[in-house]
Design an enzyme around this catalytic site. Structure first.
Site, PDB file in Angstrom:
ATOM      1  N   SER A   1      -0.957 -39.120  27.358  1.00 33.62           N
ATOM      2  CA  SER A   1      -0.450 -37.769  27.655  1.00 33.62           C
ATOM      3  C   SER A   1       0.662 -37.383  26.689  1.00 33.62           C
ATOM      4  O   SER A   1       1.826 -37.321  27.054  1.00 33.62           O
ATOM      5  CB  SER A   1       0.023 -37.663  29.106  1.00 33.62           C
ATOM      6  OG  SER A   1       0.843 -38.741  29.485  1.00 33.62           O
TER       7      SER A   1
ATOM      8  N   ASP B   1      -2.828   8.974  -7.639  1.00 31.29           N
ATOM      9  CA  ASP B   1      -2.436   9.265  -9.018  1.00 31.29           C
ATOM     10  C   ASP B   1      -2.832   8.146  -9.965  1.00 31.29           C
ATOM     11  O   ASP B   1      -3.057   8.374 -11.164  1.00 31.29           O
ATOM     12  CB  ASP B   1      -0.920   9.503  -9.096  1.00 31.29           C
ATOM     13  CG  ASP B   1      -0.125   8.360  -8.496  1.00 31.29           C
ATOM     14  OD1 ASP B   1      -0.447   7.922  -7.371  1.00 31.29           O
ATOM     15  OD2 ASP B   1       0.836   7.892  -9.149  1.00 31.29           O
TER      16      ASP B   1
ATOM     17  N   LEU C   1       2.879 -44.465  23.943  1.00 30.46           N
ATOM     18  CA  LEU C   1       1.906 -44.663  22.880  1.00 30.46           C
ATOM     19  C   LEU C   1       0.785 -45.612  23.295  1.00 30.46           C
ATOM     20  O   LEU C   1       0.944 -46.409  24.242  1.00 30.46           O
ATOM     21  CB  LEU C   1       2.587 -45.207  21.635  1.00 30.46           C
ATOM     22  CG  LEU C   1       3.587 -44.294  20.930  1.00 30.46           C
ATOM     23  CD1 LEU C   1       4.355 -45.084  19.873  1.00 30.46           C
ATOM     24  CD2 LEU C   1       2.885 -43.102  20.305  1.00 30.46           C
ATOM     25  N   SER C   2      -0.316 -45.540  22.574  1.00 33.30           N
ATOM     26  CA  SER C   2      -1.370 -46.527  22.756  1.00 33.30           C
ATOM     27  C   SER C   2      -0.806 -47.912  22.416  1.00 33.30           C
ATOM     28  O   SER C   2      -0.150 -48.087  21.395  1.00 33.30           O
ATOM     29  CB  SER C   2      -2.550 -46.208  21.839  1.00 33.30           C
ATOM     30  OG  SER C   2      -3.551 -47.194  21.942  1.00 33.30           O
ATOM     31  N   GLY C   3      -1.035 -48.874  23.298  1.00 34.13           N
ATOM     32  CA  GLY C   3      -0.505 -50.215  23.070  1.00 34.13           C
ATOM     33  C   GLY C   3       0.911 -50.411  23.569  1.00 34.13           C
ATOM     34  O   GLY C   3       1.501 -51.479  23.368  1.00 34.13           O
TER      35      GLY C   3
ATOM     36  N   ASP D   1       0.817  -1.208   0.000  1.00 36.34           N
ATOM     37  CA  ASP D   1       0.000   0.000   0.000  1.00 36.34           C
ATOM     38  C   ASP D   1       0.857   1.269   0.000  1.00 36.34           C
ATOM     39  O   ASP D   1       0.319   2.370  -0.069  1.00 36.34           O
ATOM     40  CB  ASP D   1      -0.938   0.033   1.213  1.00 36.34           C
ATOM     41  CG  ASP D   1      -2.179  -0.823   0.997  1.00 36.34           C
ATOM     42  OD1 ASP D   1      -2.430  -1.214  -0.156  1.00 36.34           O
ATOM     43  OD2 ASP D   1      -2.885  -1.104   1.979  1.00 36.34           O
ATOM     44  N   GLY D   2       2.182   1.111   0.115  1.00 35.09           N
ATOM     45  CA  GLY D   2       3.069   2.261   0.001  1.00 35.09           C
ATOM     46  C   GLY D   2       3.574   2.824   1.307  1.00 35.09           C
ATOM     47  O   GLY D   2       3.976   3.990   1.374  1.00 35.09           O
TER      48      GLY D   2
ATOM     49  N   CYS E   1       5.518  -0.591   9.693  1.00 35.11           N
ATOM     50  CA  CYS E   1       5.119  -1.952  10.040  1.00 35.11           C
ATOM     51  C   CYS E   1       4.829  -2.775   8.789  1.00 35.11           C
ATOM     52  O   CYS E   1       4.288  -2.256   7.806  1.00 35.11           O
ATOM     53  CB  CYS E   1       3.875  -1.927  10.933  1.00 35.11           C
ATOM     54  SG  CYS E   1       4.155  -1.080  12.497  1.00 35.11           S
TER      55      CYS E   1
ATOM     56  N   ASN F   1      -3.732   6.186  -0.459  1.00 41.25           N
ATOM     57  CA  ASN F   1      -2.526   6.372  -1.256  1.00 41.25           C
ATOM     58  C   ASN F   1      -2.747   5.960  -2.720  1.00 41.25           C
ATOM     59  O   ASN F   1      -3.747   5.318  -3.057  1.00 41.25           O
ATOM     60  CB  ASN F   1      -1.390   5.554  -0.631  1.00 41.25           C
ATOM     61  CG  ASN F   1      -0.036   5.926  -1.186  1.00 41.25           C
ATOM     62  OD1 ASN F   1       0.174   7.047  -1.655  1.00 41.25           O
ATOM     63  ND2 ASN F   1       0.890   4.987  -1.161  1.00 41.25           N
TER      64      ASN F   1
END
Length: 630
Positions: free
Chosen positions: A538, A165, A465-467, A32-33, A108, A162
């Site tokens: 977990s 022109d 892990l599961s298992g 945007d300048g 920014c 802006n």
């Protein structure tokens, strides 16, 4: 040098020292300048040295986007990546001055991924120059930046339309954009908007009114910035000094150093130290230039008190007649800056001024659609999203609502593993119920209950892990402890989801809440003197750390049941992995949801090469203090 010349120089320097300082930002959507506008301001106010101007001309030929003409954006786009891409990435700060005022401007970035950088620039600004490309009108990033401007308390905006022109300086285009933005500003509570038609590249309406816009009768951009009264002075809330440093150069002096963020104070006035609530009187106001008869907002001073009080870095010294509030739960606005989503219940560090405490987002009330300002339901916040949340802290802090004092109402959240800043926020108000909840004393405490059971309370946290074999090993440990006459209980993941956590699913947000609840239950069980065996996947280190911090030294034992994924899949007695591979179970740990291995577990169990019975005996030995951890 003649006397007249010396006098003129001295007068010029005196005038320069007494000129007011305005901090402002340029923001808006990409391209945007913004950088061109600042570069042209610096150029046209003749604040460039000859070598800077020569370098600008050289860089324009190499990196410029204006052909043979000067590319003013290169004055502030200092990073190599910015010049290569023609965009702003980091916040660029520049100082310049006119006969009427001094300025610090923050250029920014406009890209959405750098919104966090824009918030940094806006946090200290008094005026925001919001640029809009006349060809494109109001864009999403224009609205997002305007929302952040409002959130951070900036009430004075320059709408810089802006590239006029490129639309033939059409007044109709300008008026349409202004009408749309004023509607947005009213929704956001932005009190003052000065709209100016610009061509930053050509300098139209930048320093002086331009003949190209005869229909515009307002000020030029510089004229407005030189005269706008945009002070962000705090409201009259009384004296406030956050303690940054306890100054004790020798045994006969103990002072409390910091910058006064509101009000004024004189020796002899009564003050209160928060959050402790202890009172005293100011004995001296000390500076490197000598003692003062008064200290006002903005001054850096050291206070000495008439009484010996325990005052630490992060405490707040305030006027006793009008102290700030103290609380540990808040409603707050939050701009999320982290690459990973904000998950309610996950612990972070909250830093407010010089004070750092542990904090969790206990609830996301809603997130904000930056286009419509609508409030949307949300369970998490992604990068650059804004939400309204409830916060819970592990200890009370002194604070002010951000609208009253930004130094005592603005905060950041910090990831506890990476130490990266993941959010910026503003406190709105305290949740009053927090101050009405107190620990109820009980005469039969944990130590008494443990003695009656002839054991030391423990929380043994099985993760994997599961298992992996967590539940099987925890069950064997429970049986062995029971046989030895100890009082233990197993909290198993599947069993708990039948009752306490039956309302939770398996999203990341629900997994965090799942662990939070179980950890609290386990803590209560150790208060009863029990040995608690927690068997949960977990998957996240942050939640396991949160659970650990609920327990005393040596009470929490993390046991990592280390089973490779391929082995866990082979065992798959429940058929869960097969369903997850087929896409029938989303968010399954190890398949499409991560598992973060423990980094420093007290015990690591290899279930591939050792039997479950032998591993259980190792756990029992560690719990009872009869064996090594490995």
């Amino acid at each position: 040098m003649t006397t007249a010349t010396a006098t003129a120089i001295a007068e010029y320097l005196r005038q320069h020292e007494t000129k007011s300082l305005l901090r402002f930002i340029t923001c808006g959507s990409v391209d945007d300048g913004k950088s061109t506008l600042i570069g042209r301001l610096l150029h046209d106010t003749r604040l460039l040295f000859d070598d800077q101007l020569a370098a600008l001309q050289s860089d324009s030929r190499r990196h410029g986007t204006q052909g043979d003409a000067v590319d003013y954006a290169l004055l502030v786009d200092g990073l190599a990546a910015e010049r290569e891409q023609g965009i702003t990435i980091d916040v660029a700060y520049r100082f310049f001055s006119t006969d009427k005022r001094k300025f610090i401007v923050a250029d920014c970035p406009g890209h959405e991924q750098y919104t966090r950088n824009m918030a940094t620039g806006a946090s200290t600004a008094e005026v925001a120059v919001v640029l809009v490309d006349a060809r494109k009108g109001l864009l999403t990033q224009t609205r997002r930046h305007s929302y952040i401007v409002s959130l951070l308390g900036i009430r004075h905006v320059v709408l810089a339309v802006n590239k006029m022109d490129l639309v033939g300086y059409d007044q109709g285009v300008f008026d349409g954009i202004v009408e749309g933005y004023r509607t947005l500003a009213a929704q956001l509570g932005i009190e003052q908007v000065q709209a100016i038609p610009l061509s930053a590249l050509n300098g139209d309406n930048l320093l002086l009114r331009s003949d190209a816009t005869p229909w515009y009768d307002g000020p030029s951009l510089l004229a407005h910035l030189e005269t706008v009264e945009a002070s962000r002075d705090n409201r009259d809330i009384g004296f406030r000094l956050p303690v940054q440093w306890v100054n004790r150069p020798h045994q006969d002096f103990r002072g409390f150093a910091g910058t006064v963020v509101a009000g004024s104070i004189e020796p002899g006035e009564e003050v209160v130290v928060l959050p402790s609530g202890r009172r005293s009187k100011v004995a001296r106001i000390v500076t490197d230039a000598g003692d003062l008869t008064a200290a006002n907002a903005g001054q850096a001073v050291t206070l000495t008190l008439a009484d010996e009080l325990d005052v630490s870095r992060g405490d707040v010294i305030a006027t006793a007649a009008r102290p700030p509030q103290v609380a540990d739960q808040f409603a707050a606005h939050l701009l999320w800056m982290g690459e990973h989503a904000l998950l309610p219940g996950r612990p972070y560090w909250l830093k407010l001024g010089a004070r750092t405490v542990s904090a969790t987002v206990t609830e996301i009330k809603h997130k904000v659609d930056v286009n419509t300002q609508a409030h949307l339901a949300a369970k998490h916040l992604e990068l650059n999203e804004v939400g309204y949340c409830n916060l819970g802290l592990d200890q009370p802090i002194a604070f002010e609502a951000y609208a009253d004092n930004r130094e005592l109402g603005g905060f950041i959240l910090i990831d506890r593993q990476s130490n990266a800043t993941v959010a910026a926020g503003t406190l709105d108000f305290a949740l009053r119920r927090a101050g009405n909840i107190h620990w109820q004393h009980v005469d039969v405490d944990k130590a008494a209950r443990a003695r009656s059971k002839h054991q030391a309370p423990r929380c043994v946290w099985f993760t994997g892990l599961s298992g992996a074999g967590k539940s099987a090993i925890a069950n064997l440990v429970d049986k062995r402890l029971h046989a030895l006459g100890h009082h233990a209980f197993v909290l198993d993941g599947d069993n708990v989801r039948h009752g306490l956590n039956k309302d939770l699913g398996f999203t990341d947000e629900d997994r965090v809440e799942n662990i939070r609840r179980v950890a609290e239950v386990a803590r209560l069980m150790t208060e009863a003197g029990l040995i608690v065996l927690v068997s949960f996947i977990s998957p996240f280190r942050a939640e396991r750390r949160m659970a650990r911090e609920l327990f005393g030294q040596g009470e929490f034992i993390e046991v990592f049941v280390d089973t490779p994924l391929e082995v866990a899949e082979q065992r798959d007695v429940k058929g869960l992995y097969a369903k997850a591979r087929a896409g029938q179970i989303p968010n399954f740990t190890g398949i499409d949801s991560p598992y973060e291995k423990p980094e420093s577990a007290e015990l690591v169990l290899d279930t591939v090469n050792t039997s479950a019975e032998a591993l259980a005996e190792r756990v029992v030995a560690l719990v009872l203090g009869d064996g090594p951890a490995a």
